[in-house]
Design an enzyme around this catalytic site. Structure first.
Site, short mmCIF file in Angstrom:
data_model
loop_
_atom_site.label_atom_id
_atom_site.label_comp_id
_atom_site.label_asym_id
_atom_site.label_seq_id
_atom_site.Cartn_x
_atom_site.Cartn_y
_atom_site.Cartn_z
N LYS A 10 0.83 -1.21 0.00
CA LYS A 10 0.00 0.00 0.00
C LYS A 10 0.87 1.27 0.00
O LYS A 10 2.07 1.21 0.29
CB LYS A 10 -0.94 -0.03 1.21
CG LYS A 10 -1.97 -1.18 1.16
CD LYS A 10 -2.94 -1.11 2.36
CE LYS A 10 -4.00 -2.18 2.30
NZ LYS A 10 -4.96 -2.09 3.42
N TYR A 50 -12.38 -1.76 -3.63
CA TYR A 50 -12.89 -1.94 -2.26
C TYR A 50 -14.41 -1.80 -2.17
O TYR A 50 -14.93 -1.51 -1.09
CB TYR A 50 -12.20 -0.95 -1.32
CG TYR A 50 -10.81 -1.38 -0.89
CD1 TYR A 50 -10.63 -2.50 -0.06
CD2 TYR A 50 -9.68 -0.68 -1.29
CE1 TYR A 50 -9.36 -2.90 0.34
CE2 TYR A 50 -8.40 -1.08 -0.89
CZ TYR A 50 -8.26 -2.19 -0.07
OH TYR A 50 -7.00 -2.59 0.34
N ARG A 86 -2.37 -14.53 4.61
CA ARG A 86 -3.05 -13.78 5.69
C ARG A 86 -2.28 -13.95 7.00
O ARG A 86 -2.16 -13.00 7.79
CB ARG A 86 -4.50 -14.26 5.88
CG ARG A 86 -5.44 -14.06 4.70
CD ARG A 86 -5.86 -12.65 4.44
NE ARG A 86 -6.28 -11.91 5.61
CZ ARG A 86 -6.92 -10.73 5.53
NH1 ARG A 86 -7.21 -10.20 4.33
NH2 ARG A 86 -7.25 -10.07 6.60
N THR A 92 -5.44 -6.96 10.83
CA THR A 92 -5.68 -5.67 10.17
C THR A 92 -5.09 -4.51 10.98
O THR A 92 -4.48 -3.60 10.43
CB THR A 92 -7.20 -5.45 10.01
OG1 THR A 92 -7.76 -6.60 9.36
CG2 THR A 92 -7.50 -4.20 9.20
N ASN A 113 -2.00 0.25 6.80
CA ASN A 113 -1.47 -1.00 7.35
C ASN A 113 -0.61 -1.79 6.37
O ASN A 113 -0.54 -3.00 6.43
CB ASN A 113 -2.60 -1.85 7.94
CG ASN A 113 -3.65 -2.19 6.90
OD1 ASN A 113 -3.52 -1.83 5.74
ND2 ASN A 113 -4.67 -2.91 7.31
N HIS A 116 -2.20 -5.33 1.55
CA HIS A 116 -3.51 -5.98 1.35
C HIS A 116 -3.29 -7.47 1.14
O HIS A 116 -2.25 -7.88 0.64
CB HIS A 116 -4.19 -5.40 0.10
CG HIS A 116 -5.37 -6.20 -0.37
ND1 HIS A 116 -6.62 -6.07 0.21
CD2 HIS A 116 -5.49 -7.17 -1.32
CE1 HIS A 116 -7.46 -6.93 -0.39
NE2 HIS A 116 -6.79 -7.60 -1.31
N GLU A 127 -9.36 -10.41 -7.76
CA GLU A 127 -8.43 -9.29 -7.49
C GLU A 127 -7.18 -9.37 -8.37
O GLU A 127 -6.66 -8.34 -8.80
CB GLU A 127 -8.05 -9.29 -6.01
CG GLU A 127 -9.24 -8.91 -5.11
CD GLU A 127 -8.92 -8.98 -3.62
OE1 GLU A 127 -9.82 -8.66 -2.82
OE2 GLU A 127 -7.78 -9.34 -3.26
P1 ADP Z 1 -7.95 -6.67 5.80
O1 ADP Z 1 -7.14 -5.75 4.90
O2 ADP Z 1 -7.14 -7.17 6.96
O3 ADP Z 1 -8.62 -7.80 5.02
P2 ADP Z 1 -10.59 -5.41 5.93
O4 ADP Z 1 -10.92 -6.18 4.69
O5 ADP Z 1 -11.51 -5.52 7.08
O6 ADP Z 1 -9.11 -5.78 6.46
O7 ADP Z 1 -10.46 -3.87 5.58
C1 ADP Z 1 -9.86 -3.45 4.37
C2 ADP Z 1 -8.93 -2.30 4.66
O8 ADP Z 1 -9.70 -1.19 5.13
C3 ADP Z 1 -7.91 -2.53 5.79
O9 ADP Z 1 -6.76 -3.24 5.37
C4 ADP Z 1 -7.58 -1.12 6.21
O10 ADP Z 1 -6.67 -0.50 5.30
C5 ADP Z 1 -8.94 -0.44 6.08
N1 ADP Z 1 -9.66 -0.45 7.36
C6 ADP Z 1 -10.28 -1.51 7.94
N2 ADP Z 1 -10.84 -1.17 9.11
C7 ADP Z 1 -10.59 0.15 9.29
C8 ADP Z 1 -10.91 1.10 10.30
N3 ADP Z 1 -11.61 0.76 11.38
N4 ADP Z 1 -10.47 2.38 10.14
C9 ADP Z 1 -9.77 2.73 9.03
N5 ADP Z 1 -9.43 1.89 8.03
C10 ADP Z 1 -9.83 0.61 8.16
MG MG Z 2 -10.10 -7.76 3.58
#
Ligand code: ADP
Ligand code: MG
Length: 142
Positions: A10, A50, A86, A92, A113, A116, A127
């Site tokens: 990212k 997304y 993962r 996350t 973070n 992805h 994807e």
């Molecule tokens: P992951 O990337 O671990 O699969 P999610 O699919 O739940 O997590 O969320 C997608 C992305 O959205 C996350 O990687 C993060 O960048 C962002 N995100 C998720 N939850 C939050 C939050 N509470 N506040 C801000 N950004 C968030």
């Molecule tokens: Mg996700």
């Protein structure tokens, strides 16, 4: 069984020159890089990628972040790739990510973070298709 998954380095991680370290962690964990590029998403592309999170309160912030700089999508292959990747990236929220994970080392917040990872084989296929053509993948299949 060999599976495929999509990783994205990212914008936060690309900006702090963490891409090399992240790719090394991925390769050291036994993943094969099928295809990789550096690109920049438009707001429309980030919104589409997304779309599943459209109703979430952080959607706007997430879309803005994902087009705030370059990203590096990487198509990966390995036995059990989806779950193993993962596990390699960690939770996350970096505050909850286990020691030795990519997010523990490189993520700054739940939003920014570092990486992805696809959440299922089917979403991995979709994807990977979002970023790479069949021929870009096929060129690197053994
Ligand atoms: P992951 O990337 O671990 O699969 P999610 O699919 O739940 O997590 O969320 C997608 C992305 O959205 C996350 O990687 C993060 O960048 C962002 N995100 C998720 N939850 C939050 C939050 N509470 N506040 C801000 N950004 C968030
Ligand atoms: Mg996700």
């Amino acid at each position: 069984m060999a599976e495929r998954t999509l990783a994205i380095i990212k914008p936060d991680a690309v900006k702090k020159n963490a891409a090399g370290g992240i790719i090394a962690m991925i390769q050291d964990a036994g993943f094969k890089v099928l295809a990789m590029k550096q690109t920049r998403l438009t707001p429309a592309q980030a919104g589409e990628f997304y779309a599943v999170h459209k109703e979430r309160p952080f959607y706007g912030e997430l879309v803005n972040f994902m087009c705030s700089g370059a990203v590096i999508p990487i198509a990966l292959e390995k036995d059990n790739a989806v779950a193993d990747y993962r596990a390699l990236i960690g939770a996350t929220d970096p505050a909850e990510a286990a020691d030795g994970t990519i997010r523990k080392k490189y993520a700054s917040s739940k939003g920014e973070n570092a990486v992805h990872g696809s959440d299922s084989v089917e979403n991995g296929r979709i994807e990977i298709g979002f970023f790479f053509s069949e021929s870009e993948i096929a060129a690197n299949v053994a």
